[in-house]
Scaffold this motif. Structure first.
Motif, PDB file in Angstrom:
ATOM      1  N   ARG A   1       1.321   3.068 -10.863  1.00  8.76           N
ATOM      2  CA  ARG A   1       2.333   2.164 -10.312  1.00  8.76           C
ATOM      3  C   ARG A   1       1.675   1.119  -9.414  1.00  8.76           C
ATOM      4  O   ARG A   1       0.641   1.377  -8.798  1.00  8.76           O
ATOM      5  N   LEU A   2       2.305  -0.048  -9.318  1.00 12.99           N
ATOM      6  CA  LEU A   2       1.816  -1.103  -8.435  1.00 12.99           C
ATOM      7  C   LEU A   2       1.986  -0.690  -6.981  1.00 12.99           C
ATOM      8  O   LEU A   2       3.008  -0.097  -6.612  1.00 12.99           O
ATOM      9  N   GLN A   3       1.009  -1.076  -6.152  1.00 13.20           N
ATOM     10  CA  GLN A   3       1.029  -0.664  -4.737  1.00 13.20           C
ATOM     11  C   GLN A   3       2.161  -1.287  -3.941  1.00 13.20           C
ATOM     12  O   GLN A   3       2.548  -0.756  -2.905  1.00 13.20           O
ATOM     13  N   ASP A   4       2.728  -2.415  -4.416  1.00 14.22           N
ATOM     14  CA  ASP A   4       3.729  -3.115  -3.604  1.00 14.22           C
ATOM     15  C   ASP A   4       5.166  -2.883  -4.071  1.00 14.22           C
ATOM     16  O   ASP A   4       6.072  -2.744  -3.255  1.00 14.22           O
TER      17      ASP A   4
ATOM     18  N   GLN B   1      -5.969  -2.785 -10.521  1.00 16.14           N
ATOM     19  CA  GLN B   1      -4.803  -2.023 -10.081  1.00 16.14           C
ATOM     20  C   GLN B   1      -4.086  -1.340 -11.247  1.00 16.14           C
ATOM     21  O   GLN B   1      -3.557  -0.240 -11.091  1.00 16.14           O
ATOM     22  N   GLU B   2      -4.113  -1.965 -12.419  1.00 17.57           N
ATOM     23  CA  GLU B   2      -3.355  -1.443 -13.555  1.00 17.57           C
ATOM     24  C   GLU B   2      -3.904  -0.081 -13.996  1.00 17.57           C
ATOM     25  O   GLU B   2      -5.048   0.031 -14.424  1.00 17.57           O
TER      26      GLU B   2
ATOM     27  N   ASN C   1       0.815  -1.221   0.000  1.00 11.12           N
ATOM     28  CA  ASN C   1       0.000   0.000   0.000  1.00 11.12           C
ATOM     29  C   ASN C   1       0.848   1.271   0.000  1.00 11.12           C
ATOM     30  O   ASN C   1       0.610   2.202   0.759  1.00 11.12           O
ATOM     31  N   LEU C   2       1.829   1.308  -0.887  1.00 13.62           N
ATOM     32  CA  LEU C   2       2.764   2.431  -0.914  1.00 13.62           C
ATOM     33  C   LEU C   2       2.108   3.753  -1.312  1.00 13.62           C
ATOM     34  O   LEU C   2       2.604   4.820  -0.957  1.00 13.62           O
TER      35      LEU C   2
ATOM     36  N   THR D   1       2.439   0.661 -14.332  1.00 14.24           N
ATOM     37  CA  THR D   1       1.298  -0.050 -14.922  1.00 14.24           C
ATOM     38  C   THR D   1       0.536   0.911 -15.815  1.00 14.24           C
ATOM     39  O   THR D   1       0.737   2.127 -15.758  1.00 14.24           O
ATOM     40  N   LYS D   2      -0.367   0.363 -16.618  1.00 15.56           N
ATOM     41  CA  LYS D   2      -1.244   1.226 -17.399  1.00 15.56           C
ATOM     42  C   LYS D   2      -2.584   0.543 -17.620  1.00 15.56           C
ATOM     43  O   LYS D   2      -2.693  -0.696 -17.565  1.00 15.56           O
TER      44      LYS D   2
END
Length: 388
Positions: free
Chosen positions: A192-195, A39-40, A8-9, A200-201
């Motif tokens: 961006r990915l949370q981890d 998420q993407e 969860n950054l 991402t797009k």
């Protein structure tokens, strides 16, 4: 919002009054995907419902650290405001209110008063007193941000034009927006990915209220109607099912025009008589809902959202510049304390009788008004029936 190394950054704004509509076509299982989330490409600045400063993702990224011997590598910032919570009336209707104040670790100047009123399949969303000193990036309230993942969705949004105050998304959720709002279609949108922070797009649509840079006294109003139709939304826009009686620093008050219902989020103790013909006064900040079930029967629900694990001023620590210092939740001496009782005195117009309970007593009653004292605890909803 909780943040760890690799978890969860970018989710800081989860704590800014998020309202996620979870939905699916009739007969389908409800999942994040059927609700327009993946998420993407998700812009972490635009979690639905939040009032946030739209930052570059590198600035939004949590600065996770080990702040004391009570915790590990984690970030659990929390507010110095005790007013945040919800009310449920008969498990049918309810409201939620919060005094938003971002932590000084990031931007302690960012504040707002937010409320959500859940009435008979309609959610009225109000904000007031939105302010901060960030002149570099705009402050926004996100009405929706939805992933577009299939051909039907792309076809829908490629041809879609919102009609003034009315918006309907490709999942059949309707939005009545009587204030100025901006629609964005980002095909693709990068995130961006949370981890891991890896790029991402995805294809996304958003509707936001833009409060500008370094806003002062910003506000918004909109209503969400899940599982609706275009004809129903047009009828609603001509004759909205609610009326905003008050929307300022002290209170957000909504009257349902179809349900004989009043929803009160009272951020401060009112100094004057409240608008509407039922609730006149309260002696402290609280949440209240009154439903007029007939001419001689009312349903009254009261909540004091402060859990009151301790009383008095916030126990924050400050640095030499007067800024709040990041500290672990586990370092607080009150963390395992019981919720303390808070009396809330409520004055209702007219003479009413109630069946007294351990949590509600009659203080006085005459032809002009009935005064009741509720003993509130645990942030729970306390409910009584009033009869003529």
């Amino acid at each position: 919002a909780e943040h760890y190394l690799g978890h969860n950054l970018y989710g800081r704004y989860l704590a800014h009054g998020s309202l996620q509509i979870l939905t699916a076509a009739p007969g389908q299982m409800v999942t994040p995907a059927t609700s327009g989330w993946q998420q993407e490409g998700f812009d972490w600045n635009r979690i639905p419902g939040v009032t946030s400063i739209h930052l570059p993702l590198e600035q939004l990224k949590a600065k996770v650290m080990n702040v004391d011997t009570f915790s590990g590598m984690e970030e659990m910032l929390y507010s110095d405001e005790a007013f945040a919570g919800g009310l449920s009336q008969k498990r049918e209707n309810g409201n939620f209110g919060m005094k938003l104040h971002e932590h000084d670790k990031y931007n302690g100047s960012h504040r707002a008063r937010k409320s959500f009123h859940f009435i008979d399949g309609m959610i009225v969303c109000l904000g007031s007193d939105i302010e901060n000193t960030n002149a570099a990036y705009p402050t926004e309230t996100t009405i929706f941000q939805l992933a577009v993942t299939d051909k039907a969705g792309h076809d829908y949004w490629n041809d879609y034009r919102g009609e003034g105050k009315i918006w309907i998304d490709h999942l059949n959720t309707g939005y009545y927006v009587p204030v100025s709002a901006r629609f964005e279609k980002n095909f693709p949108q990068y995130s961006r990915l949370q981890d891991t922070g890896k790029e991402t797009k995805g294809d996304w649509v958003s509707l936001v209220v833009d409060h500008g840079k370094a806003p002062k006294n910003g506000s918004y109003e909109y209503a969400v109607l899940p599982q609706t139709t275009e004809s129903a939304m047009k009828a609603f826009a001509k004759k909205p099912g609610y009326k905003v009686l008050k929307q300022d620093r002290n209170a957000h008050i909504v009257q349902s025009l179809t349900d004989n219902l009043y929803s009160y989020v009272l951020f401060e103790t009112p100094q004057t008589l409240l608008p509407g013909d039922l609730l006149q006064r309260v002696d402290t900040s609280c949440l209240v809902m009154i439903r007029k079930e007939s001419s001689d029967k009312l349903l009254l629900t009261v909540v004091q959202p402060d859990l009151a694990l301790y009383r008095g001023p916030s126990d924050e620590a400050f640095d030499e510049d007067g800024k709040r210092v990041e500290r672990s939740i586990y370092s607080r001496p009150w963390i395992n304390d019981e919720s303390k009782e808070i009396p809330v005195t409520v004055t209702v117009k007219g003479y009413w009788k109630i069946k007294e309970t351990p949590f509600c007593k009659v203080v006085s009653a005459d032809k002009k008004q009935t005064v009741l004292c509720f003993t509130c605890k645990d942030g729970a909803s306390f409910e009584v029936e009033l009869r003529r």
